[in-house]
Design an enzyme around this catalytic site. Sequence first.
Site, PDB file in Angstrom:
ATOM      1  N   ARG A 168       0.906  -1.155   0.037  1.00 54.30           N
ATOM      2  CA  ARG A 168      -0.021  -0.201   0.055  1.00 54.30           C
ATOM      3  C   ARG A 168       0.606   1.376   0.028  1.00 54.30           C
ATOM      4  O   ARG A 168       0.934   2.881   0.587  1.00 54.30           O
ATOM      5  CB  ARG A 168      -0.948  -0.243   0.778  1.00 54.30           C
ATOM      6  CG  ARG A 168      -1.777  -1.069   1.280  1.00 54.30           C
ATOM      7  CD  ARG A 168      -3.064  -1.246   0.262  1.00 54.30           C
ATOM      8  NE  ARG A 168      -3.774  -2.736  -0.078  1.00 54.30           N
ATOM      9  CZ  ARG A 168      -3.733  -3.241  -0.121  1.00 54.30           C
ATOM     10  NH1 ARG A 168      -2.749  -3.830  -1.450  1.00 54.30           N
ATOM     11  NH2 ARG A 168      -4.763  -4.249  -0.596  1.00 54.30           N
ATOM     12  N   SER A 217     -11.000  -1.572   1.638  1.00 50.65           N
ATOM     13  CA  SER A 217     -11.162  -1.753   3.219  1.00 50.65           C
ATOM     14  C   SER A 217     -10.559  -0.383   3.635  1.00 50.65           C
ATOM     15  O   SER A 217      -9.736  -0.003   2.970  1.00 50.65           O
ATOM     16  CB  SER A 217      -9.365  -3.102   2.552  1.00 50.65           C
ATOM     17  OG  SER A 217      -9.967  -4.311   2.399  1.00 50.65           O
ATOM     18  N   GLU A 299      -6.141   2.735   5.462  1.00 54.43           N
ATOM     19  CA  GLU A 299      -5.471   2.276   4.576  1.00 54.43           C
ATOM     20  C   GLU A 299      -6.379   3.820   3.173  1.00 54.43           C
ATOM     21  O   GLU A 299      -6.121   4.507   2.359  1.00 54.43           O
ATOM     22  CB  GLU A 299      -5.753   1.093   3.726  1.00 54.43           C
ATOM     23  CG  GLU A 299      -5.827   0.446   2.558  1.00 54.43           C
ATOM     24  CD  GLU A 299      -6.174  -0.912   1.921  1.00 54.43           C
ATOM     25  OE1 GLU A 299      -6.538  -0.660   1.099  1.00 54.43           O
ATOM     26  OE2 GLU A 299      -5.274  -1.631   2.976  1.00 54.43           O
TER      27      GLU A 299
END
Length: 306
Positions: A168, A217, A299
């Site tokens: 990420r 998410s 995230e």
Amino acid sequence: MTQTLPTPRGTLTPNRPLADLTWLRVGGPADWLFQPADPEDLADFLRDLDASVPVFPIGVGSNLIVRDGGIRGLVIRLGRGFNGIEIAGETVIAGAAALDAHVARKAAEAGLDLTFLRTIPGSIGGAVRMNAGCYGAYVADHLISVRAVARDGGIHDIAAADLRLAYRHSEIPEGWILTEARFRADPGDPAELAAKMADQLARRDASQPTKDRSAGSTFRNPAGFSSTGRADDSPELKAWSLIDAAGLRGHRLGGAQMSEKHPNFLLNADGATAAELEALGELVRQRVRETSGHDLQWEVIRVGAP
């Protein structure tokens, strides 16, 4: 913002509300929203834009909370001039505004396997910026290079290795706008690739609240990698498992809710404000810290003024 901005060929809108441009449908206005006609229009505009004006790119807003006060400065949203998809041998060249799912499908039709992109919400620019991945595959596994327009209007090709892609994470200079990405893909049978994507979609729909208003998410997995989708995939150090153990599956705060179906999905269940969504996320982080000792990292990207 009182500066006089350059005159582009694309669309420049002052005081533009952003809520309708994000999947969570929240957020105040941008001082300016710029939708460039094509890469040359973007480069010319940035070259002539006062260097003191902050620039923030958004894709399709699938991984974004814009706070209720909006964004000071210039928001850039790429559209039709940036969504082309080309196949050249085993290379797929995709515009930053091309949807991940469309790239996966177009590649599969050409007998190339980028199937992992099929279930990732959003567009290619965001996928590269976040090194998006699922089922054990990541952008980093396939990316060759990207093209970007710098804050001063210069156009640069950047090798994937220079982006330092990690879970990420990417390192893209502040204010640079990704316009295109090149991927290498393994060959495969189009029918088998189509079946693989159909299976991935069915598994996603069975486990995630795809019909609800979410941003995917919410928190990164403390394990440091995405779900692999394999039978031996352990729930330990998965964000959803830690949130579940903290007793927050389905928990509500105002119009915001952690999903009953998948507790790592933050939902705008009933007219939530950005402040409610962010506050619920911070409550989840606090409870998970108290119950497990793990410090969940967002995230979903949160930007703008409260």
